[in-house]
Scaffold this motif. Structure first.
Motif, short mmCIF file in Angstrom:
data_model
loop_
_atom_site.label_atom_id
_atom_site.label_comp_id
_atom_site.label_asym_id
_atom_site.label_seq_id
_atom_site.Cartn_x
_atom_site.Cartn_y
_atom_site.Cartn_z
N THR B 173 -10.68 -6.52 21.06
CA THR B 173 -10.61 -5.19 20.45
C THR B 173 -9.78 -5.23 19.16
OG1 THR B 173 -9.86 -2.90 20.77
CG2 THR B 173 -8.55 -4.61 21.85
N ASP B 174 -10.12 -4.36 18.24
CA ASP B 174 -9.23 -4.18 17.08
C ASP B 174 -8.56 -2.80 17.15
OD1 ASP B 174 -11.29 -2.48 16.44
OD2 ASP B 174 -11.77 -3.42 14.52
N GLY B 175 -8.65 -2.19 18.31
CA GLY B 175 -8.05 -0.88 18.51
C GLY B 175 -9.07 0.23 18.32
N THR B 176 -10.17 -0.08 17.63
CA THR B 176 -11.23 0.90 17.39
C THR B 176 -12.53 0.47 18.09
OG1 THR B 176 -10.27 1.37 15.24
CG2 THR B 176 -12.53 2.15 15.62
N HIS B 177 -12.91 -0.76 17.84
CA HIS B 177 -14.10 -1.32 18.48
C HIS B 177 -13.69 -2.25 19.60
CE1 HIS B 177 -15.29 -0.29 14.35
NE2 HIS B 177 -16.40 0.14 14.94
N HIS B 178 -14.43 -2.15 20.72
CA HIS B 178 -14.07 -2.96 21.89
C HIS B 178 -15.30 -3.69 22.39
CE1 HIS B 178 -11.06 0.11 21.54
NE2 HIS B 178 -11.87 1.04 22.03
N TYR B 179 -15.11 -4.97 22.75
CA TYR B 179 -16.22 -5.78 23.25
C TYR B 179 -15.83 -6.49 24.52
CZ TYR B 179 -18.20 -5.13 18.61
OH TYR B 179 -18.71 -4.57 17.48
N ARG B 180 -16.87 -6.79 25.30
CA ARG B 180 -16.71 -7.68 26.45
C ARG B 180 -17.63 -8.88 26.26
NH1 ARG B 180 -17.46 -3.37 30.38
NH2 ARG B 180 -15.39 -2.48 30.69
N LEU B 181 -17.14 -10.04 26.64
CA LEU B 181 -17.90 -11.26 26.48
C LEU B 181 -17.87 -12.03 27.79
CD1 LEU B 181 -19.31 -13.23 24.37
CD2 LEU B 181 -17.05 -14.29 24.14
N LYS B 182 -19.06 -12.40 28.28
CA LYS B 182 -19.14 -13.19 29.51
C LYS B 182 -19.58 -14.61 29.19
CE LYS B 182 -19.79 -9.29 32.54
NZ LYS B 182 -20.47 -8.70 33.69
N GLY B 183 -19.58 -15.45 30.20
CA GLY B 183 -19.99 -16.84 30.02
C GLY B 183 -18.90 -17.76 30.51
N GLY B 184 -18.87 -18.95 29.97
CA GLY B 184 -17.87 -19.91 30.42
C GLY B 184 -18.26 -20.54 31.74
N HIS B 185 -17.28 -21.10 32.44
CA HIS B 185 -17.58 -21.85 33.66
C HIS B 185 -16.32 -21.93 34.52
CE1 HIS B 185 -18.76 -25.27 36.23
NE2 HIS B 185 -19.98 -24.87 35.97
N PRO B 186 -16.49 -21.93 35.86
CA PRO B 186 -15.31 -22.00 36.75
C PRO B 186 -14.44 -23.24 36.56
CG PRO B 186 -17.28 -21.38 37.99
CD PRO B 186 -17.74 -21.72 36.61
N LEU B 187 -14.98 -24.30 35.94
CA LEU B 187 -14.14 -25.50 35.71
C LEU B 187 -13.14 -25.29 34.58
CD1 LEU B 187 -16.60 -28.51 36.16
CD2 LEU B 187 -14.50 -28.11 37.46
N MET B 188 -13.35 -24.28 33.74
CA MET B 188 -12.48 -24.14 32.57
C MET B 188 -11.00 -24.00 32.92
SD MET B 188 -15.00 -22.14 29.89
CE MET B 188 -14.42 -22.82 28.33
N PRO B 189 -10.62 -23.19 33.93
CA PRO B 189 -9.19 -23.14 34.26
C PRO B 189 -8.66 -24.43 34.89
CG PRO B 189 -10.44 -21.45 35.45
CD PRO B 189 -11.43 -22.21 34.65
N ARG B 190 -9.54 -25.38 35.20
CA ARG B 190 -9.08 -26.66 35.77
C ARG B 190 -8.82 -27.70 34.69
NH1 ARG B 190 -9.75 -25.98 41.51
NH2 ARG B 190 -8.72 -27.99 41.69
#
Lengths: 269, 269, 269
Positions: B173-190
Motif C-alpha cells: 500500500t502507499d496509503g491510498t492504493h492497496h494491493y494483495r499479491l499471492k504466489g510463492g511456495h511453502p519452502l520459502m520460509p525454510r
C-alpha cells in the motif's frame, strides 16, 4: 613457454593443502572458503588485531580483500600484510572498488608498501590502483581487461609483483612476461564474489608454489576459466552455475589444467 | 488497474542495472547479492562510516536492513539514510525483528525521520513499527499479513511511503492504493534471508523506476512470488529450492511478470 | 541403551521449532541458518552488546561459535553465556581453532565458567580446550576423534557438560556415558562450516529436549551423519553435496533417525 606444465601447480596445491589466511569481505567469506576447499586448499578466516599477526605467521599465504572495509579491519589488514612481508609469506591484494572512495585509496596505498606478491582486480580497479583516472563506479568492471594492460604492467614493475586483471579475457604479468587467458562463462559475473574467491585461490597456489608466483597465479586463473566454462555448460542460471562450479573445481585434474588452459604469451604489449 | 504492465518495470531494471547500496545483515549479504545479480541489478555492500555517504550519493538506491545490528552499523545506517534523503535517492527500510529489542526500536524511530521510500517487513515487524503491541518473538512472522494491513496503511500514510507486508499473501500500500499479491511456495520460509533479499530487490526496482515506487515495489514482489512458485515445483527441499530460485529469477521474462502475477486491488480495507 | 528412540528428539524439535540465538562466525552464518531451518528450528543471529542479554533471555537455546572472533564479539559472547546460565537456558560452545591463538584461549577459559550444556569441536580443538598440547594448526582437525576421547571425558567431567568430538567417527560423552557414531561422507570436510552449523543444530535439539542434553546431542549428530551419507550418494562434488544436504535434512523422518543411526555405546574407554 612455461617452466612447468600448469597441472604441476595443481598437484603441488593438493599435496600441500596450504593453510590460507583470508581477510576478506563479509559477502565473499563463505563462497571463498568453499572455492578453496573444493579445489584443495585449507582456508581460515580471522581478522582481530589481537591475533592476526600470530596467525599470518603460521599460514602458507595471506589473502587480503578490502570489500566490506571498516577501520578496525583496515588496521588488521596492515598488521597482517606487515607480518607476511617480515616472514616471507606470500600475500595477495584484492583492491575491491578502490576507485570508489578515498577511504579505500588511502588503505591501498599503505598496503602496497608491504609488497604484495600478487594483485588481482578487475580492469577499473587495476587502473585506479595505478593512479590512472578511474572509470569504475563501484564493484563491477567498466573498462575492458585489455585497456588495463598498460596499468597492470606499470603496477607490476613498480611494485615488483604479479598483477592479474580478470575479465572476459584475463591479463597476467610480472612486468616482464605477459599472458592472456581466455575461457570462463557469461554467467560468472551474475554470481557474486567469484573474483574475491579467485584472489584467495591465487594465494593458495602461490602458497604451494612460492618460487613461481607468476605461473602459480596463471594456474589459479586457469582453474577458474576451465571450471567456469564447464560449469556454464551444465547450468540453467546463476544458481545451478554456482553449484556446478564447486563440483567442477573439485573434479578438475592436473591434466585438464595443462591441456585446456586457453593461454597465450603476449610478446608485444 | 496499474499505470503500466508489471513487466515494464523489469525491462527498466535490466536496462539500467542500477547500482544498489546495501547495508544489510551478515547472514543475508551473499544471498542478497546473488538475488540482485540474478534478476538484473548491481549490488554493492559497504558500511564504514568513513565512506557510506560518498557511496550512497553515487548509488541508484539504498537498502537498509537492521538484521545483525551493532552501534557502528547503526551510525552508518543513519548517515546513509540522511544522504539518500538529501540527494533524492530512494531508499528501503527492512526493520528486522524490530519488536524484539529496544535497541532496534530506537534505531528504527531515527531512521523513519529520513523518510524511506518503501518499508518491507513481515506482519509482526510492520505492526511493531507502527507502535502496535508486537506479537513477534524474533525474526519470524507470528501474525498474518492480513492482520497487519491496518498497520501498513497507517504507517504508509504517516510516513508517506510504500509499505509492503510479505507473507503467504503480500499486502502492498502507499496509503491510498492497496494491493494483495499471492504466489510463492511453502519452502520459502525454510530458506534464510529471502525477505532481506526481497527488500534489496524492491530497492533495485525503485532505483530503475523512481516515479512509481508503489508499482515498482509490486513488480519486485511479483518476481519473487512467480519465481518462488516455479522454483518450488522443481525443488526437493530448501537446498534445491535456493538454487532453482536464482535460476528462475534469471530466466524470468517481462511477459511472465505481466501475465502471471496474482495481483488484486483491494477496494475496501 | 537410550532412554527414548532418537527419532523422538526430532519429533520434539519440529513440534517446538525452538528459537535458537546464534552468535557465530561470519563464514558460517548463512549456512547455519539454512541448516537449522531445513531441519526444523528457528535461528536468529544477533551479537550487539546492547541487545544480546535481552534476546538470549527469550531464546530456547544459545549457540556460541568463536570462529571470526573480535573483542566486541567476545564481550557479547560473555554477556550472552552469562544470561543463558542465569536463566537456565541451555547453551553450546564451539571453540573454533582454540589452539591457534592466545586470544581464543583466554576467551574460552572465561566462557567455560558459565557452564555450557554442550561443547562441540573437532579432535584438536577438544584437546586444546582440555589443556593438552594442541596439535591443531588452525581450523581443521589434525588428530583423530579417538585420540581426543580421553580429553573429551576429562572435559565433560570437569565442566559437567556433554562433549561431542566430531570427525570421521564422532565421540559423544557426558563424562559417564560414552557413545561412538559413524556415518557421514568424505565430502563433508570439503564444505565449509558444516561443523559450525552442527553446533547450532545441537543447541536446537537441546532447546527442544532440555532434560536430556546427551541424547538430544546424539540426535543432532545422527541427523548430520545420516543426511550427510545420503547427500554424498547424490552429489558430484562439494557444490551439489551442500544442496543435497539441506534437502535430505528437510526430508529426514524420525524413523530414519531411530533406524539408521550407526550408534554404539562405548563401555571401556
Amino acid at each position: 613457454m612455461l617452466s612447468r606444465p600448469l597441472g604441476d601447480y595443481l598437484i603441488a596445491l593438493r599435496a600441500a593443502t596450504p593453510l590460507v589466511h583470508c581477510i576478506t569481505n563479509y559477502v565473499a567469506m563463505n563462497s571463498t572458503a568453499n572455492l578453496l576447499l573444493a579445489t584443495g586448499a585449507s582456508p581460515a578466516m580471522l581478522h582481530a588485531q589481537e591475533e592476526v599477526a600470530e596467525f599470518t605467521a603460521i599460514s602458507g599465504a595471506l589473502s587480503i580483500n578490502i570489500g566490506t572495509l571498516s577501520s578496525p579491519w583496515a588496521d588488521a589488514m596492515v598488521i597482517a600484510a606487515r607480518t607476511a612481508q617480515q616472514n616471507n609469506i606470500p600475500w595477495v591484494l584484492d583492491p575491491v572498488a578502490v576507485g570508489a572512495t578515498t577511504f579505500r585509496q588511502r588503505l591501498c596505498k599503505t598496503l602496497l608498501t608491504y609488497q604484495p606478491s600478487v594483485i588481482r582486480g578487475n580492469a577499473s580497479e587495476i587502473q585506479a590502483l595505478n593512479g590512472l583516472a578511474s572509470l569504475g563506479r563501484g564493484v563491477d568492471a567498466t573498462t575492458s581487461s585489455q585497456e588495463a594492460t598498460t596499468a597492470a604492467i606499470a603496477l607490476a614493475q613498480q611494485h615488483r609483483c604479479v598483477v592479474a586483471v580478470t575479465g572476459e579475457t584475463d591479463v597476467i604479468t610480472d612486468g616482464t612476461h605477459h599472458y592472456r587467458l581466455k575461457g570462463g562463462h557469461p554467467l560468472m559475473p551474475r554470481v557474486t564474489t567469484l573474483g574475491c574467491g579467485l584472489s584467495a585461490l591465487v594465494a593458495s597456489f602461490v602458497a604451494a608454489n612460492h618460487e613461481q608466483p607468476l605461473e602459480a597465479s596463471l594456474a589459479a586463473l586457469a582453474c577458474f576459466s576451465i571450471a567456469g566454462s564447464r560449469a556454464g555448460k551444465q547450468a540453467q542460471g546463476p544458481g545451478s552455475f554456482q553449484v556446478a562450479l564447486l563440483d567442477t573445481l573439485y573434479q578438475l585434474t592436473p591434466d585438464d589444467l595443462s591441456t585446456f588452459a586457453q593461454l597465450e604469451a603476449v610478446h608485444a604489449v
